[in-house]
Write a protein that holds these residues in place. Structure first.
Motif, PDB file in Angstrom:
ATOM      1  N   GLY A 151      -2.449  28.721  -7.948  1.00 50.82           N
ATOM      2  CA  GLY A 151      -3.142  27.742  -7.123  1.00 50.82           C
ATOM      3  C   GLY A 151      -2.259  26.538  -6.873  1.00 50.82           C
ATOM      4  O   GLY A 151      -1.058  26.551  -7.160  1.00 50.82           O
ATOM      5  N   SER A 152      -2.849  25.493  -6.353  1.00 49.16           N
ATOM      6  CA  SER A 152      -2.087  24.285  -6.051  1.00 49.16           C
ATOM      7  C   SER A 152      -2.981  23.062  -6.199  1.00 49.16           C
ATOM      8  O   SER A 152      -4.210  23.158  -6.143  1.00 49.16           O
ATOM      9  CB  SER A 152      -1.510  24.342  -4.635  1.00 49.16           C
ATOM     10  N   ILE A 153      -2.330  21.928  -6.404  1.00 53.74           N
ATOM     11  CA  ILE A 153      -3.020  20.641  -6.471  1.00 53.74           C
ATOM     12  C   ILE A 153      -2.563  19.801  -5.286  1.00 53.74           C
ATOM     13  O   ILE A 153      -1.361  19.592  -5.095  1.00 53.74           O
ATOM     14  CB  ILE A 153      -2.703  19.896  -7.778  1.00 53.74           C
ATOM     15  N   HIS A 154      -3.518  19.345  -4.514  1.00 57.04           N
ATOM     16  CA  HIS A 154      -3.203  18.437  -3.407  1.00 57.04           C
ATOM     17  C   HIS A 154      -3.538  17.025  -3.865  1.00 57.04           C
ATOM     18  O   HIS A 154      -4.708  16.663  -3.996  1.00 57.04           O
ATOM     19  CB  HIS A 154      -4.003  18.810  -2.157  1.00 57.04           C
ATOM     20  N   PHE A 155      -2.508  16.246  -4.130  1.00 61.69           N
ATOM     21  CA  PHE A 155      -2.678  14.870  -4.605  1.00 61.69           C
ATOM     22  C   PHE A 155      -2.467  13.923  -3.436  1.00 61.69           C
ATOM     23  O   PHE A 155      -1.358  13.806  -2.907  1.00 61.69           O
ATOM     24  CB  PHE A 155      -1.673  14.575  -5.725  1.00 61.69           C
ATOM     25  N   SER A 156      -3.536  13.268  -3.020  1.00 62.11           N
ATOM     26  CA  SER A 156      -3.427  12.385  -1.859  1.00 62.11           C
ATOM     27  C   SER A 156      -4.261  11.131  -2.077  1.00 62.11           C
ATOM     28  O   SER A 156      -5.244  11.135  -2.825  1.00 62.11           O
ATOM     29  CB  SER A 156      -3.895  13.102  -0.587  1.00 62.11           C
ATOM     30  N   TYR A 158       0.868  -1.181   0.000  1.00 64.39           N
ATOM     31  CA  TYR A 158       0.000   0.000   0.000  1.00 64.39           C
ATOM     32  C   TYR A 158       0.905   1.231   0.000  1.00 64.39           C
ATOM     33  O   TYR A 158       1.628   1.468   0.966  1.00 64.39           O
ATOM     34  CB  TYR A 158      -0.924   0.014   1.217  1.00 64.39           C
ATOM     35  N   TYR A 159       0.847   1.970  -1.088  1.00 67.27           N
ATOM     36  CA  TYR A 159       1.725   3.141  -1.220  1.00 67.27           C
ATOM     37  C   TYR A 159       0.881   4.406  -1.099  1.00 67.27           C
ATOM     38  O   TYR A 159      -0.081   4.607  -1.842  1.00 67.27           O
ATOM     39  CB  TYR A 159       2.452   3.118  -2.560  1.00 67.27           C
ATOM     40  N   GLU A 160       1.261   5.269  -0.156  1.00 69.44           N
ATOM     41  CA  GLU A 160       0.483   6.477   0.119  1.00 69.44           C
ATOM     42  C   GLU A 160       1.108   7.696  -0.559  1.00 69.44           C
ATOM     43  O   GLU A 160       2.318   7.919  -0.479  1.00 69.44           O
ATOM     44  CB  GLU A 160       0.392   6.721   1.627  1.00 69.44           C
ATOM     45  N   PHE A 161       0.260   8.467  -1.212  1.00 70.63           N
ATOM     46  CA  PHE A 161       0.673   9.730  -1.823  1.00 70.63           C
ATOM     47  C   PHE A 161       0.076  10.887  -1.026  1.00 70.63           C
ATOM     48  O   PHE A 161      -1.090  10.845  -0.627  1.00 70.63           O
ATOM     49  CB  PHE A 161       0.184   9.827  -3.274  1.00 70.63           C
ATOM     50  N   ASP A 162       0.879  11.911  -0.811  1.00 73.51           N
ATOM     51  CA  ASP A 162       0.398  13.123  -0.141  1.00 73.51           C
ATOM     52  C   ASP A 162       1.326  14.268  -0.550  1.00 73.51           C
ATOM     53  O   ASP A 162       2.232  14.650   0.182  1.00 73.51           O
ATOM     54  CB  ASP A 162       0.387  12.936   1.377  1.00 73.51           C
ATOM     55  N   ASP A 163       1.096  14.799  -1.742  1.00 75.93           N
ATOM     56  CA  ASP A 163       1.986  15.804  -2.322  1.00 75.93           C
ATOM     57  C   ASP A 163       1.186  17.009  -2.796  1.00 75.93           C
ATOM     58  O   ASP A 163      -0.006  16.907  -3.115  1.00 75.93           O
ATOM     59  CB  ASP A 163       2.767  15.211  -3.506  1.00 75.93           C
ATOM     60  N   VAL A 164       1.876  18.143  -2.857  1.00 84.29           N
ATOM     61  CA  VAL A 164       1.272  19.387  -3.338  1.00 84.29           C
ATOM     62  C   VAL A 164       2.069  19.875  -4.538  1.00 84.29           C
ATOM     63  O   VAL A 164       3.309  19.936  -4.493  1.00 84.29           O
ATOM     64  CB  VAL A 164       1.248  20.462  -2.234  1.00 84.29           C
ATOM     65  N   TYR A 165       1.361  20.214  -5.615  1.00 85.06           N
ATOM     66  CA  TYR A 165       2.003  20.671  -6.845  1.00 85.06           C
ATOM     67  C   TYR A 165       1.488  22.061  -7.205  1.00 85.06           C
ATOM     68  O   TYR A 165       0.298  22.355  -7.020  1.00 85.06           O
ATOM     69  CB  TYR A 165       1.704  19.704  -7.999  1.00 85.06           C
ATOM     70  N   PRO A 166       2.366  22.944  -7.723  1.00 82.57           N
ATOM     71  CA  PRO A 166       1.924  24.297  -8.102  1.00 82.57           C
ATOM     72  C   PRO A 166       1.105  24.282  -9.385  1.00 82.57           C
ATOM     73  O   PRO A 166       1.265  23.406 -10.234  1.00 82.57           O
ATOM     74  CB  PRO A 166       3.252  25.043  -8.303  1.00 82.57           C
ATOM     75  N   VAL A 167       0.229  25.260  -9.509  1.00 80.51           N
ATOM     76  CA  VAL A 167      -0.612  25.402 -10.701  1.00 80.51           C
ATOM     77  C   VAL A 167      -0.458  26.814 -11.241  1.00 80.51           C
ATOM     78  O   VAL A 167      -0.593  27.785 -10.496  1.00 80.51           O
ATOM     79  CB  VAL A 167      -2.096  25.134 -10.376  1.00 80.51           C
ATOM     80  N   ILE A 168      -0.160  26.911 -12.523  1.00 80.57           N
ATOM     81  CA  ILE A 168      -0.076  28.201 -13.206  1.00 80.57           C
ATOM     82  C   ILE A 168      -1.201  28.251 -14.231  1.00 80.57           C
ATOM     83  O   ILE A 168      -1.249  27.441 -15.155  1.00 80.57           O
ATOM     84  CB  ILE A 168       1.291  28.389 -13.893  1.00 80.57           C
TER      85      ILE A 168
END
Length: 464
Positions: A289-294, A191-201
Motif C-alpha cells: 500500500g501507500s501513505i499519502h501525506f499532504s 506556510y510549508y506544504e507537504f504532498d508526498d507518497v510513501y510505500p507501506v509494507i
C-alpha cells in the motif's frame, strides 16, 4: 565576561507574587539565545505533581497542595513539563533553565544544589530523547538557575553546564536584567506544504502508525534542511541582521516610528533545490500500500531584531520540524492501538492542527484535535504556562481542518470493492455458468436432430 540575560519586567512581578506568599515554587525559564543577546520571554511554573491514585503521570492539573521543599520535587515530573512546554514554543526558543522561589539558599545548601543540578541534567537528557523536537539549544549547553528568596526577596542567577561530568561542572554568575519596556520582536510567517507518497509494507502484526510517522518525519527533516530560504521573496546574506533588512525597505523617518513598526511580519519561503528532491538511490520494492501525506504547516517565528539571517533560517526550519514531531507524538499518544490491521484497506489519520496563543509581546502555540474547541487551548495555557487568557485571544485560523474529500472517495471505492465478488468466487461462477450453457446447447441440439422422430412419437401418444 559575565553572561547577561534580559527579561520583561512582568517576570519580576511573577516571581514576587509567589515569593510574597512564602511558598516553594519551581518552574521553567523560556527564552531565546542569539549571538546578539539572550532574552527570556516567560517564566512558567511547574504544576504540582498529583499522586498516582488521583491522576495519571502526564496529567497537569494545578493542585491546592503545595510542594513544600525542593528535595520533594521529582526530576522526571519537571522534565515532562519541559517536554510539553517545548511543543508550544516556536522555533528558535527553548527551555533555558529553571527558576525557584524558596526560603533556603539553593546555591549554598549542598543537598539543594545537588538537587538543582540533577533536575537540569534530567531535563537535558529528556530533551535529547527526540532529536526532531529540538529541545536543547544547539548554541550552548549552559542552563540558567534563577532563585528568589522568599524571606529576603533577593534574586540570584547562575548557570551550569549540562551533559558534562559531575567533577568538571562549573558554576558561573549571570547578570539578570529586567526591561521596563516590552521587548520588540520580528515576526516571520511561513506556510510549508507537504504532498508526498510513501510505500507501506504490511507485516503480520499490522502497520505501525508510529513507525510510518517516523519515516515521514525523517524524510521531511532531510528535505527541509536542504531547502533555501527567501525572506520577502529575496535571498539574503546569512550574516545580515533582520533589523537592517527591515530598515532598508522603510523610508527615512525617526527612530521611534521604526521601533513601533518592527513587529510587522516578514514572509518566508522555503525552496528545495531540484537535485536535492531526487532520491539518492532507486530501489524496487513489493509494497502492500501507500501513505499519502499532504497538508500545510503554518509557521510563525519571533526573532530578536538584531538576530542574523542564519539564526533566523535555523529557527524557521526548527519550527516546522518541531511542529510536525509534536503533532505526531500527540496523535500516537491518543491512539488506542498503534497497529493497523491489513484488512483495513483505507485509513485516515488527522494529527492535531496548530493554533496561536498570546504570551507577552509574541505568540506561542498549542494544538487542537479534530472537534476540539479553542477552550481546550485555554486549559493547556493555564496548566503548562500558568497564564490566563480568554477564548477570543486564541488565533484558530492559521490552519484549517483537514480536507477529507479524497479520503471519502477512497473509502467509497474500497466499500464498492468489498461488495464485488472475489476473483475465486467469480471464477467458480463462470465455470458453473459455462456448464449450464453447454447443457442447454446440448439439449437443443438433440431436439433439433431428432425432431421428426420426436414429432411422430408425440403424435402416436396423442392419437391413442
Amino acid at each position: 565576561m559575565v553572561r547577561t540575560v534580559y527579561s520583561p519586567e512582568y517576570c519580576l512581578q511573577y516571581l514576587e507574587q509567589y515569593a510574597s506568599k512564602e511558598i516553594f515554587v519551581i518552574g521553567l525559564i523560556l527564552g531565546q539565545s542569539t549571538a546578539a543577546r539572550e532574552n527570556v520571554i516567560h517564566l512558567a511554573r511547574t504544576p504540582d505533581e498529583k499522586s498516582s491514585e488521583s491522576a495519571s503521570e502526564t496529567s497537569y492539573v494545578l493542585d491546592k497542595i503545595e510542594t513544600k521543599t525542593l528535595l520533594n520535587v521529582s526530576e522526571a515530573w519537571v522534565a515532562d513539563h519541559a517536554k510539553h512546554v517545548t511543543r508550544m514554543l516556536p522555533g528558535g526558543m527553548f527551555v533555558q533553565g529553571i527558576f525557584i522561589t524558596s526560603d533556603e539558599d539553593i546555591f549554598e545548601e549542598p543537598n539543594s544544589f545537588s538537587k538543582v543540578k540533577s533536575i537540569v541534567n534530567h531535563i537535558y537528557k529528556a530533551m535529547n530523547a527526540n532529536q526532531y523536537m529540538f529541545g536543547n539549544c544547539p548554541y550552548s549547553n549552559e542552563r540558567l538557575m534563577l532563585h528568589m528568596s522568599t524571606s529576603t526577596k533577593v534574586l540570584t542567577c547562575k548557570s551550569i553546564e549540562v551533559g558534562a561530568p559531575a567533577k568538571s561542572t562549573m558554576i558561573k554568575p549571570v547578570e539578570w536584567k529586567f526591561l521596563p519596556k516590552p521587548q520588540q520582536w520580528q515576526r516571520l510567517d511561513c506556510y510549508y506544504e507537504f504532498d508526498d507518497v510513501y510505500p507501506v509494507i504490511v507485516k503480520k502484526s499490522g502497520i505501525s502508525v508510529k513507525q510510518q510517522f517516523q519515516q515521514i518525519l525523517e524524510s521531511a527533516h532531510k528535505t527541509i534542511e536542504s531547502s533555501i530560504m527567501f525572506i520577502d521573496g529575496e535571498l539574503k546574506d546569512n550574516s545580515e541582521v533582520l533589523e537592517s533588512l527591515f530598515k532598508k525597505k522603510k523610508p527615512k523617518t525617526n527612530s521611534k516610528s521604526v521601533q513601533q513598526e518592527l513587529p510587522k511580519s516578514m514572509n518566508v519561503s522555503l525552496f528545495v533545490p531540484f537535485e536535492n528532491s531526487l532520491p539518492e538511490t532507486v530501489e524496487y520494492l513489493e509494497c502492500d500500500g501507500s501513505i499519502h501525506f499532504s497538508g500545510v504547516v503554518s509557521s510563525s517565528v519571533f526573532m530578536y531584531p538584531k538576530a542574523t539571517v542564519s539564526e533566523t533560517i535555523a529557527a524557521v526550519k526548527q519550527d516546522i520540524i518541531r511542529s510536525l514531531a509534536s503533532r505526531f507524538t500527540m496523535h500516537c499518544d491518543a491512539l488506542i492501538d498503534d497497529n493497523l490491521l491489513p484488512e483495513e484497506k483505507v485509513c485516515f489519520n488527522e494529527p492535531p492542527r496548530r493554533v496561536l496563543v498570546p504570551v507577552g509581546a509574541l505568540y506561542l502555540c498549542d494544538y487542537l484535535f479534530p472537534g476540539e474547541a479553542p477552550a481546550e487551548a485555554l486549559l493547556s495555557v493555564r496548566e503548562l504556562l500558568d497564564l490566563k487568557i480568554t477564548e477570543a485571544d486564541v488565533i484558530c485560523d492559521v490552519e484549517t481542518p483537514a480536507d477529507t474529500s479524497e479520503f471519502d472517495a477512497l473509502d467509497r471505492d474500497a466499500s464498492s470493492e468489498e461488495l464485488l465478488a472475489t476473483p475465486q468466487e467469480a471464477s467458480q461462477f463462470m465455470y458453473i455458468t459455462g456448464i449450464c450453457f453447454a447443457m442447454f446447447v446440448l439439449i437443443v441440439s438433440i431436439i433439433i436432430h431428432y425432431y421428426d422422430g420426436i414429432v411422430k412419437v408425440v403424435s402416436k401418444v396423442l392419437s391413442k
